[in-house]
Structure formats: structure tokens, C-alpha cells
Design an enzyme around this catalytic site. Structure first.
Site, PDB file in Angstrom:
ATOM      1  CE1 TYR A  40      57.176  24.544   6.245  1.00  0.00           C
ATOM      2  CE2 TYR A  40      59.440  23.831   7.151  1.00  0.00           C
ATOM      3  CZ  TYR A  40      58.083  23.451   6.998  1.00  0.00           C
ATOM      4  OH  TYR A  40      57.711  22.249   7.528  1.00  0.00           O
ATOM      5  CB  SER A  45      55.151  34.119  13.987  1.00  0.00           C
ATOM      6  OG  SER A  45      55.158  34.663  15.330  1.00  0.00           O
ATOM      7  CE1 TYR A  94      54.407  26.416   3.495  1.00  0.00           C
ATOM      8  CE2 TYR A  94      52.931  27.923   3.565  1.00  0.00           C
ATOM      9  CZ  TYR A  94      53.361  26.615   4.089  1.00  0.00           C
ATOM     10  OH  TYR A  94      53.088  26.375   5.338  1.00  0.00           O
ATOM     11  N   GLY A 187      51.735  25.161  16.087  1.00  0.00           N
ATOM     12  CA  GLY A 187      53.191  24.897  15.665  1.00  0.00           C
ATOM     13  C   GLY A 187      53.516  23.514  15.500  1.00  0.00           C
ATOM     14  CG  ASP A 189      51.828  22.432  11.639  1.00  0.00           C
ATOM     15  OD1 ASP A 189      52.115  23.131  12.621  1.00  0.00           O
ATOM     16  OD2 ASP A 189      52.129  22.705  10.483  1.00  0.00           O
ATOM     17  NE  ARG A 223      55.317  18.727   5.109  1.00  0.00           N
ATOM     18  CZ  ARG A 223      54.969  20.019   5.758  1.00  0.00           C
ATOM     19  NH1 ARG A 223      55.895  20.413   6.502  1.00  0.00           N
ATOM     20  NH2 ARG A 223      54.172  20.825   5.464  1.00  0.00           N
ATOM     21  CD  GLU A 426      60.411  20.963   8.932  1.00  0.00           C
ATOM     22  OE1 GLU A 426      60.756  20.219   7.842  1.00  0.00           O
ATOM     23  OE2 GLU A 426      59.541  21.484   8.992  1.00  0.00           O
TER      24      GLU A 426
HETATM   25  C1  2M8 Z   1      55.483  23.843  10.154  1.00  0.00           C
HETATM   26  O1  2M8 Z   1      54.253  24.721   9.684  1.00  0.00           O
HETATM   27  C2  2M8 Z   1      53.965  24.847   8.645  1.00  0.00           C
HETATM   28  C3  2M8 Z   1      52.691  25.523   8.559  1.00  0.00           C
HETATM   29  O2  2M8 Z   1      52.676  26.553   9.602  1.00  0.00           O
HETATM   30  C4  2M8 Z   1      53.846  24.022   7.475  1.00  0.00           C
HETATM   31  O3  2M8 Z   1      53.874  22.780   7.920  1.00  0.00           O
HETATM   32  O4  2M8 Z   1      53.821  24.262   6.121  1.00  0.00           O
HETATM   33  C5  2M8 Z   1      55.595  23.804  11.785  1.00  0.00           C
HETATM   34  O5  2M8 Z   1      56.598  22.957  12.339  1.00  0.00           O
HETATM   35  C6  2M8 Z   1      55.567  25.227  12.381  1.00  0.00           C
HETATM   36  O6  2M8 Z   1      55.660  24.943  13.767  1.00  0.00           O
HETATM   37  C7  2M8 Z   1      56.842  25.981  11.763  1.00  0.00           C
HETATM   38  O7  2M8 Z   1      56.887  27.282  12.383  1.00  0.00           O
HETATM   39  C8  2M8 Z   1      56.762  25.732  10.235  1.00  0.00           C
HETATM   40  C9  2M8 Z   1      57.919  26.705   9.609  1.00  0.00           C
HETATM   41  O8  2M8 Z   1      58.983  26.033  10.262  1.00  0.00           O
HETATM   42  O9  2M8 Z   1      56.684  24.693   9.815  1.00  0.00           O
END
Ligand code: 2M8
Length: 459
Positions: A40, A45, A94, A187, A189, A223, A426
Site C-alpha cells: 500500500y 483515509s 498499486y 474497509g 473488503d 487476499r 497487517e
Molecule cells: C485494504 O484495502 C485496499 C483497498 O482499499 C486493498 O485491499 O487494496 C483494507 O484493509 C482497508 O481497510 C485498508 O484501509 C487498506 C490499506 O491498509 O487495505
């Protein structure tokens, strides 16, 4: 206790604090923090809000800057986007990236290029974070206290616009519950919470794409699946076709769900915003509006209570049907706060039951994202089972606020024990404790820092 014993007891905590601080510093890009080193590489947010709370224990100015940077990307509607893209990340770093979202080109409400954001939002933890930073600063230097106080003046109108957006555009029925357009907004997902509503979405032609996330985890079972990704990307296509316009989306989007955890975070955030409004001397009418949003949210959550499951349930706005799953989101009313004694006791009974912390297979008595008793449970798959430390933090904070400091203290101690391996994963496999997803996840490190600062009373 002898001085030597006390020092030996404190040593692991000091090591965890130093390692957590090092994670934030490594992921720090100046005004904002990557959610994770590689998986990430942008600013998320709600991650940012938790991260800001972590920074408060290291550097108040830096904590304030984290929120300021995020709110600089706020949309004209008041929406705070779920991702603010880092322009330095190379193509393919990403996915979906800024070019896929095309927000500035499609919506007049999005910040103009070169700023780039996603077209969704995430749970509004920000007022809670801003308030907590201000509280932490009260115990620091005069300069820190002044910095935090000034940040409230600066952030208050932005937070108010954000909450107003959620109370209106995201709740045109005035129900007290927030409508989400995509599981990413929750959040959580790939939580089974969304399986029924997602199954009803007819997936059309999704333009080709290459996932970047699978490169950064040890195996794909951690994932979402390819089928889930196709659905996620199809919903993004539809939002783009609607030009990210809330009224158009509300009319025709195939995924419109009332999310109880998101709504509960908004209630708690409205409580925090009410406190901020008092500090900055906001007008009485504004303070009454904020209190009204919180009350309406609490009432609406009470109506979503499922006595058989002992949990609060999301519901599908398109069918009117409740989404009956056993997930951590069911504790939404605890997060919202202000519960009567009976409902609080019923929620705590669910919390302690074999469906959650009392499950004998758990390595640690910490809340799994999905109950092991739910048919959608998968122990290694992301939001379908693993334990997420920041979610433990949210429930810890809620327990303190609900007047249960001993329970909160127990959760904090166990949460810290889980993080003592220094990996700051995570998420964690709930039965074996195996760290999964990204290592050095920023919000995991941030909540460790806040726990180690150690007050269990809730704020
Ligand atoms: C996860 O979400 C992102 C998409 O927004 C992803 O899977 O790529 C979730 O765990 C989300 O809650 C979190 O904010 C984000 C970044 O940690 O990852």
C-alpha cells in the site's frame, strides 16, 4: 515489586515501542505515511487517522500534518477520498491506480489534477483521531498543546463538511445509517458481510487489468479472489459512468448497502466532533446539528439489532434484507457508544461467546474479523477470519468509553502480546497466530504506540 522486576517487565514494551516508532519513520514520506511499505504505497483515509494517533506519541506536529495532508485532498462535496495517490509510485505499483479512477477528469467535485484520489471513501475515524491528538498534546509541552489546539481550528470546518456529506449525500433517506457504494468503502473488503449483496451484482465487461497486490503476499489465499476483484472493478466502472455523482449513484448503482460499522464510527466521530466544536467555540446551531446526527445514528443502529445472533446487522438497501453474518462489524453499537445496560450486556455476551473471544481454537482471545462459526469464515483470508490489530484497538477504545476499563485493559494487554514479535503484520491467522498480509503495516505500529502510552478509560 522490586525495581529490577519492574525494569524487566517494562523491557519488552520498550522494545515494541521502539520497533513501532521505527516502522512509522520508515513508512513516513514527510507529510503523510504509506499504509504499508510495498503493498500500500499511498495514503489511505482511515489508516491515516489511526497512524496520526500513533504519531501523536512521537511528534505532535507530525501527527497534525498527517490529517492536514489527507484533508487537503477533500472533495468539494465534503467527501474525504479513501486513497490519496503518491505521484512518485511507478506505474503498476498499486492497482487500481489514479489513471484507472480518472476522478479529476470525470468529476468536478474531485480535487483538480495533478492531485489524484480514488472516488470512494472509508469510515470517518478522523475526528476521533484529531480529538485524541489534542488530548495527548495536553500532557506535552506548551508548544505541542498550542499546535494541537490550532489544528482543531483548522480541521473543524473540514470535519464538519465531511460529516455533513455522510449525513446527507450518503443518507438521503435520513435514516441515520450510511450507504456505501463498494465493499472497499467499508474497509472490510472481502468480509462475508458483503457476499449476498455482491452475488446479486451482474458483472459486465471489465477493462483488462493486472493486480499488483498478489506480488506482495506469500500466497494468494491471504487476499481476495480473482472473482471478487472482477466485481470490485466492475463497481468502479459503474461509478465512473455515473461521474461519481452521489444522486446518480443512489438512483441506479447495484451495490447500495447500509453499513453498520461505518455508521457507528460516524456516531462516535460525531461525539468527538461535538467535543471539538466546544473547544473551538462553534455556533450552538452547529453543535446541535452534530448532536442530532449522533442521536439519529444511535437510534438507527438499535433498530438493526438481531436478537438471535446477538449482533447488529448491515442491510441491503436494494432488497431491504438484513445481511445476516457473524462478523466483527456486529459490535457496531459498542463502537457507537451510549448503550443502555441491557443491550451492552447482550453485546458483551456475544463478545465473550464461542462465536468470538471465547472460541477455544483462538490463539489469543482477540476479536477475529469473521466469527469461526460463520459459514463464510476462512482463517487466512484477509477480512474473512484473521485478527486485525487496529480493529482490536477500536473495540478496546469502545470498551473504555463504555465504562469497562478492566475489559479494555485485558484486550490491550493481549493485543500487545500479539505484537511482541515486532512484525506489525497487517493481520494475523486467529488459530495459529501466523502474521499475514504486509509486514510493517503502519496502523498496526500506530495502535501499538497508543496502547503503550496506556490509558484504558476511553476518551
Ligand atoms: C485494504 O484495502 C485496499 C483497498 O482499499 C486493498 O485491499 O487494496 C483494507 O484493509 C482497508 O481497510 C485498508 O484501509 C487498506 C490499506 O491498509 O487495505
Amino acid at each position: 515489586m522490586s525495581t529490577d522486576t519492574a525494569a524487566a517487565d517494562a523491557a519488552p514494551d520498550l522494545a515494541t515501542a521502539a520497533a513501532a516508532a521505527a516502522v512509522l519513520r520508515r513508512n513516513d514520506l514527510g507529510g503523510w505515511t504509506k499504509a504499508a511499505p510495498a503493498l500500500y504505497p499511498h495514503q489511505w483515509s482511515w489508516d491515516s487517522a489511526f497512524i496520526a494517533v500513533g504519531w501523536a506519541h512521537l511528534d505532535i506536529g507530525r501527527a497534525v500534518r498527517e490529517l492536514r495532508t489527507l484533508f487537503a485532498a477533500q472533495w468539494a462535496t465534503g467527501m474525504v477520498p479513501h486513497i490519496v495517490f503518491n505521484p512518485a509510485v511507478p506505474a503498476g505499483g498499486y492497482f487500481p491506480d489514479a489513471a484507472r479512477w480518472e476522478c479529476a477528469a470525470l468529476s468536478p467535485a474531485a480535487p483538480p489534477a495533478p492531485a489524484a484520489t480514488s472516488g470512494l471513501c472509508q469510515p470517518p475515524v478522523h475526528a476521533i483521531a484529531a480529538h485524541r491528538i489534542w488530548q495527548v498534546a495536553q500532557n506535552g509541552s506548551e508548544a505541542d498543546a498550542a499546535t494541537a489546539r490550532a489544528s482543531l481550528d483548522e480541521l473543524y470546518p473540514r470535519l464538519l463538511a465531511w460529516h455533513r456529506y455522510l449525513a446527507t449525500a450518503r443518507d438521503p433517506e435520513g435514516s441515520g445509517l450510511v450507504t456505501i457504494y463498494h465493499p472497499w468503502e467499508s474497509g472490510t473488503d472481502n468480509s462475508p458481510r458483503w457476499d449476498a449483496a455482491m452475488a446479486a451484482v451482474a458483472v459486465g465487461d471489465v477493462p483488462p487489468y493486472v493486480r499488483a497486490d498478489l506480488r506482495h503476499v506469500a500466497d494468494p489465499s491471504q487476499r481476495p479472489t480473482m472473482e471478487e476483484y472482477d466485481r470490485y472493478l466492475w463497481l468502479v466502472e459503474l461509478l465512473k459512468r455515473a461521474h461519481y455523482d452521489d444522486a446518480a449513484i443512489t438512483r441506479a448503482h447495484p451495490f447500495l448497502v447500509k453499513d453498520v460499522l461505518f455508521s457507528a464510527v460516524l456516531v462516535a466521530a460525531n461525539d468527538a466532533l461535538g467535543e471539538i466544536a466546544a473547544v473551538v467555540g462553534a455556533a450552538d446551531a452547529e453543535r446541535a446539528t452534530i448532536a442530532g446526527w449522533a442521536e439519529r445514528g444511535r437510534r438507527a443502529l438499535a433498530e438493526r439489532w438481531d436478537p438471535a445472533l446477538g449482533l447488529c446487522l448491515d442491510y441491503d438497501l436494494r432488497t431491504g434484507a438484513p445481511l445476516a453474518t457473524r462478523t466483527v462489524a456486529g459490535f457496531a453499537p459498542l463502537v457507537a457508544g451510549g448503550l443502555g445496560a441491557d443491550r451492552l450486556a447482550a453485546l458483551l455476551a456475544s463478545f465473550d461467546s464461542p462465536a468470538f473471544l471465547g472460541n477455544p481454537r483462538l490463539q489469543w482471545p482477540l476479536p477475529p474479523s469473521t466469527s469461526p462459526t460463520d459459514p463464510g469464515f476462512r482463517s487466512r483470508s484477509y477480512w474473512r477470519g484473521p485478527t486485525w490489530p487496529f480493529m482490536t484497538w477500536l473495540l478496546w477504545w469502545a470498551l473504555g468509553r463504555a465504562g469497562h476499563p478492566e475489559r479494555a485493559a485485558a484486550l490491550r494487554r493481549t493485543g500487545l502480546a500479539q505484537l511482541a514479535d515486532g512484525r506489525f503484520a497487517e493481520y494475523y491467522e486467529p488459530f495459529t497466530g501466523e502474521p499475514l498480509g504486509s509486514a510493517d503495516q503502519s496502523w498496526t505500529a500506530a495502535v501499538a504506540l497508543d496502547w503503550l502510552a496506556g490509558e484504558d478509560g476511553g476518551t
